[in-house]
Design a protein around this motif. Sequence first.
Motif, mmCIF file in Angstrom:
data_model
loop_
_atom_site.group_PDB
_atom_site.id
_atom_site.type_symbol
_atom_site.label_atom_id
_atom_site.label_comp_id
_atom_site.label_asym_id
_atom_site.label_seq_id
_atom_site.Cartn_x
_atom_site.Cartn_y
_atom_site.Cartn_z
ATOM 1 N N UNK A 1 0.829 -1.215 0.000
ATOM 2 C CA UNK A 1 0.000 0.000 0.000
ATOM 3 C C UNK A 1 0.860 1.261 0.000
ATOM 4 N N UNK A 2 2.003 1.209 -0.645
ATOM 5 C CA UNK A 2 2.920 2.351 -0.651
ATOM 6 C C UNK A 2 2.280 3.543 -1.376
ATOM 7 N N UNK A 3 2.502 4.785 -0.879
ATOM 8 C CA UNK A 3 1.916 5.968 -1.538
ATOM 9 C C UNK A 3 2.358 6.069 -2.999
ATOM 10 N N UNK A 4 1.405 6.339 -3.874
ATOM 11 C CA UNK A 4 1.695 6.342 -5.306
ATOM 12 C C UNK A 4 2.496 7.563 -5.764
ATOM 13 N N UNK A 5 2.507 8.626 -4.963
ATOM 14 C CA UNK A 5 3.216 9.844 -5.372
ATOM 15 C C UNK A 5 4.515 10.038 -4.579
ATOM 16 N N UNK A 6 5.092 8.945 -4.114
ATOM 17 C CA UNK A 6 6.351 9.027 -3.375
ATOM 18 C C UNK A 6 7.362 8.063 -4.004
ATOM 19 N N UNK A 7 8.593 8.533 -4.143
ATOM 20 C CA UNK A 7 9.643 7.659 -4.649
ATOM 21 C C UNK A 7 9.879 6.501 -3.674
#
Length: 388
Positions: free
Chosen positions: A295-301
Amino acid sequence: ARERERGNLCRQLKGDLHRKPRCHGKMEDFNLHYRFLNWRRRIREIREVRAVRHQERYKRILVDGDILSYHGNSDEVGCYVAPRPLTKENNYFEVCIMDTGVRGTIAVGLVPQYYKLDHQPGWLPHSVAYHADDGKLFNGNGVGQQFGPKCFAGDRIGCGVQTEFFDRGMATVFFTRNGKEVGSVVMAMSPDGLFPAVGMHSLGEEVRIDLQAEWGLDEDDSAMMVDSHEDEWGRLHDVKVCGTLLEYIGKGKSIMDVGLAQARHSLSTRSHYFEVEIVDPGEKCYIALGLARKDYPKNRHPGWSRGSVAYHADDGKLFQGSGVGDPFGPRCYKGDIMGCGIMFPRDYILDSDADSDECIDAAEVKYKQRRVRNIMYFNDEDEEDEGE
């Protein structure tokens, strides 16, 4: 007096008879030497012709090993012709598009040996080619017919001849895209054979040619090939998939304009490593490779937020759940290959199926004999210390 005159005449005739064979022998020696020199010259000419025959021919193309790049001004065609024709033993070749350049006018096909290098393959008689920019097939003329899909960076175009028709004067030429057959066409065989050819016509176009490629692998071999289609990715945000290529399509104006491509399946003991080749670094090479939670944030490297770790190509730093990275390795540039994997302990066991989408959430780790700490090694020194 008459007897003396008669004797002198006989001696003269006898001398002439002896001299003629000597003169004739010199003439034969001269003719033999002349014929020998002609044979030497002929053998040298044959060797030179054979040497030229097995040389690759190209114009307005820069050849660097197996990499072909357009080297013109976009007003004239560049063409490459391989040194040897296709044979029964080697009846197929492939071209991987590294960069489509300005227009993507890349053609892959077969031509006669002395094809005019200022024409795209398929434009002239006795040649045929699949053109990437419009997906058309050109078969001996400048008017193409719709044949297959357009091709982009990362796509592989293959071309071959069916072996059963080699000795019949006609050839069934087939084309493939990313390992799947697109179609075929029947054409007359050139007396010298059909030579692999690649044409280009705009700045920035670059391909990799494989003249030893094989077509029709066994199922066991083909199962080992990486086939990165869009359905293999669990999440795609501002990233476009073209064959095996991932391309950023976001705005790139702020720190929040990050593109993310996350695989559908996690790494496992059966598949514990992956690689990425930098085909085009873009303006600043903001490319990160690593691992992240589902569920990693989509707008973060990757590496910036909790539950992730990543190696960043632009500065060579390692980011581990933080926006501040640590010096880790060299910067990466065009053509570099970055890899990432997990060193699982020998007694690491997953209860659930590794291919399941929910394998990470449902997995329970069991240890045999003793408890083992799952340590991720970030450099060789750490690995040596742990081994001691």
